[in-house]
Design a protein around this motif. Sequence first.
Motif, PDB file in Angstrom:
ATOM      1  N   ASP A 189      44.762  30.954  52.076  1.00 26.43           N
ATOM      2  CA  ASP A 189      43.369  30.620  52.375  1.00 26.43           C
ATOM      3  C   ASP A 189      42.599  30.150  51.149  1.00 26.43           C
ATOM      4  O   ASP A 189      41.376  29.951  51.216  1.00 26.43           O
ATOM      5  N   GLN A 190      43.297  29.949  50.030  1.00 29.38           N
ATOM      6  CA  GLN A 190      42.669  29.484  48.802  1.00 29.38           C
ATOM      7  C   GLN A 190      43.037  28.019  48.548  1.00 29.38           C
ATOM      8  O   GLN A 190      44.087  27.549  48.993  1.00 29.38           O
ATOM      9  N   PRO A 191      42.176  27.300  47.836  1.00 31.62           N
ATOM     10  CA  PRO A 191      42.531  25.915  47.500  1.00 31.62           C
ATOM     11  C   PRO A 191      43.715  25.863  46.554  1.00 31.62           C
ATOM     12  O   PRO A 191      44.071  26.859  45.925  1.00 31.62           O
ATOM     13  N   VAL A 192      44.332  24.717  46.487  1.00 33.60           N
ATOM     14  CA  VAL A 192      45.426  24.458  45.540  1.00 33.60           C
ATOM     15  C   VAL A 192      44.923  23.458  44.506  1.00 33.60           C
ATOM     16  O   VAL A 192      44.489  22.370  44.882  1.00 33.60           O
ATOM     17  N   PRO A 193      44.943  23.809  43.217  1.00 30.91           N
ATOM     18  CA  PRO A 193      45.378  25.073  42.605  1.00 30.91           C
ATOM     19  C   PRO A 193      44.427  26.217  42.912  1.00 30.91           C
ATOM     20  O   PRO A 193      43.240  25.997  43.153  1.00 30.91           O
ATOM     21  N   PHE A 194      44.964  27.444  42.874  1.00 26.29           N
ATOM     22  CA  PHE A 194      44.176  28.631  43.219  1.00 26.29           C
ATOM     23  C   PHE A 194      43.084  28.857  42.165  1.00 26.29           C
ATOM     24  O   PHE A 194      43.259  28.577  40.988  1.00 26.29           O
ATOM     25  N   PRO A 195      41.927  29.378  42.589  1.00 31.11           N
ATOM     26  CA  PRO A 195      40.813  29.601  41.664  1.00 31.11           C
ATOM     27  C   PRO A 195      40.944  30.940  40.941  1.00 31.11           C
ATOM     28  O   PRO A 195      41.873  31.721  41.204  1.00 31.11           O
ATOM     29  N   THR A 252      32.874  41.423  43.527  1.00 26.48           N
ATOM     30  CA  THR A 252      33.441  42.002  44.740  1.00 26.48           C
ATOM     31  C   THR A 252      34.949  41.757  44.798  1.00 26.48           C
ATOM     32  O   THR A 252      35.396  40.612  44.713  1.00 26.48           O
ATOM     33  N   PRO A 253      35.758  42.802  44.914  1.00 23.13           N
ATOM     34  CA  PRO A 253      37.211  42.610  44.998  1.00 23.13           C
ATOM     35  C   PRO A 253      37.593  41.761  46.205  1.00 23.13           C
ATOM     36  O   PRO A 253      36.959  41.837  47.261  1.00 23.13           O
ATOM     37  N   THR A 254      38.620  40.950  46.057  1.00 22.63           N
ATOM     38  CA  THR A 254      39.063  40.076  47.138  1.00 22.63           C
ATOM     39  C   THR A 254      40.498  40.402  47.538  1.00 22.63           C
ATOM     40  O   THR A 254      41.319  40.769  46.691  1.00 22.63           O
ATOM     41  N   PHE A 255      40.775  40.235  48.817  1.00 23.31           N
ATOM     42  CA  PHE A 255      42.118  40.525  49.332  1.00 23.31           C
ATOM     43  C   PHE A 255      43.170  39.678  48.626  1.00 23.31           C
ATOM     44  O   PHE A 255      44.229  40.178  48.232  1.00 23.31           O
ATOM     45  N   TRP A 256      42.889  38.388  48.484  1.00 25.46           N
ATOM     46  CA  TRP A 256      43.921  37.501  47.959  1.00 25.46           C
ATOM     47  C   TRP A 256      44.281  37.839  46.522  1.00 25.46           C
ATOM     48  O   TRP A 256      45.458  37.737  46.133  1.00 25.46           O
ATOM     49  N   ALA A 257      43.309  38.273  45.714  1.00 24.83           N
ATOM     50  CA  ALA A 257      43.599  38.631  44.328  1.00 24.83           C
ATOM     51  C   ALA A 257      44.439  39.896  44.255  1.00 24.83           C
ATOM     52  O   ALA A 257      45.337  40.028  43.414  1.00 24.83           O
ATOM     53  N   TYR A 258      44.164  40.835  45.156  1.00 23.54           N
ATOM     54  CA  TYR A 258      44.984  42.044  45.211  1.00 23.54           C
ATOM     55  C   TYR A 258      46.411  41.712  45.658  1.00 23.54           C
ATOM     56  O   TYR A 258      47.386  42.227  45.107  1.00 23.54           O
ATOM     57  N   GLY A 259      46.516  40.871  46.674  1.00 20.36           N
ATOM     58  CA  GLY A 259      47.838  40.508  47.157  1.00 20.36           C
ATOM     59  C   GLY A 259      48.636  39.717  46.141  1.00 20.36           C
ATOM     60  O   GLY A 259      49.863  39.888  46.027  1.00 20.36           O
ATOM     61  N   PHE A 260      47.963  38.868  45.396  1.00 20.12           N
ATOM     62  CA  PHE A 260      48.620  38.004  44.411  1.00 20.12           C
ATOM     63  C   PHE A 260      48.850  38.741  43.093  1.00 20.12           C
ATOM     64  O   PHE A 260      49.978  39.116  42.742  1.00 20.12           O
ATOM     65  N   TYR A 261      47.767  38.985  42.367  1.00 23.08           N
ATOM     66  CA  TYR A 261      47.899  39.606  41.050  1.00 23.08           C
ATOM     67  C   TYR A 261      48.312  41.074  41.156  1.00 23.08           C
ATOM     68  O   TYR A 261      49.045  41.576  40.301  1.00 23.08           O
TER      69      TYR A 261
END
Length: 389
Positions: A191-197, A203-212
């Motif tokens: 759900d993030q643009p390519v390249p990822f931001p 505020t914590p984000t789901f995608w950052a937790y899942g990725f990093y």
Amino acid sequence: MKTSQRFHFIDNLRSIALLLGIIFHAALAYGPHFQNIWIAADTTATHPFFDYLSLWLHLFRMPLFFLIAGFCSLLLIEKYGSKGFITHRLKRVLLPFLVFFPLAGAAYSHALTWGASIVQSVPPILTLFAQMEPVLSTMHLWFLWYLIQFCTVLWLLQKSNTLLKLLLNKIVHPVSLCLVIPLIIFVSLIDQPVPFPAPDKLTPTFWAYGFYGTLYLLGAGVYHRKDKIVKITCFSKAVTVIAMMSLVTYFMIIPEAPTLTIIKQAAASGQFSPSGSWHVLQSAIQTIAIISWTALVLMLGLRYLNQQSVQSRFISDASYWVYLVHVPVLIYIQMPLINLECSAILKFIISVAVTFTLSLLSYYLLVRSTWLGVFLNGKKQNARIRAIK
């Protein structure tokens, strides 16, 4: 490997990942793809080389950092225990974030305001900022904000040592390495643009937790199985092929740069909204490139950087300070360079060289042997197992 052994390649890769921030952020100013995105973009001098350089570094630089951070977090738990670990992380991660967050914000504000007042061609994003409500950002310090969160999660998991060991054994299992981790990263980034931001909001984000967060936990798993770490170099040839092929493909399918209108809409809604089968393919190739390049750099570090010297020790100690201050320094340098009539390559060399020089010199003169050096890196007698910042 024995716990008492120093992992020199980890120290060296950590400092490289942080110092590459200077090259990455400097390159953003001169790549055509980032002209509407980067705050110090130089519209008078661009070259496609800097797009390729920044896109390549972006794939593995911070993923590698979080993997190494997880590795050293488990090392600290093993060395100091649960209480000592979280105390260490609060001192070396949370407190520096709390101190440097307002200082960096003030430096950004002054550098950009001053820069906009002297340049003949204002970076497009600054013009857009003037029309928008200000948004609170953690700037380039976002990595500290997420690192302390991940350390807290690991500290809580460690309360159940059996559960943590089970999780770490599972995450380094071949099935996890080849299928589960790539799938988690892909889903996180879809759900993030390519390249990822950069996840630079408070505020914590789901995608950052899942990725990093996944890479951080993987790093802890690698330390948990540190007796097997040398064996990873056996796969270096295959990983190299995958990394090269995925990189070339990634460059071929990278989407067009966002327009100012798209950026403004994304700022208003709080996110970009990429969609379609082409974006799915781009995200899949990006995921393969991220994993393969992070693994390849780790393997190269283990093979060629597993030694220490006086110079590498100094660079390792200085890298934390350099990363904390480098972006405002770059802005102060790159803004007046916009008015200079010369090539993008020359401007890039000047900005990188001056930023490295000022950052390292300020560390040597103002930080290394002062209370600030102790604040960031701890006392010298404890340097032997100094952890990832």
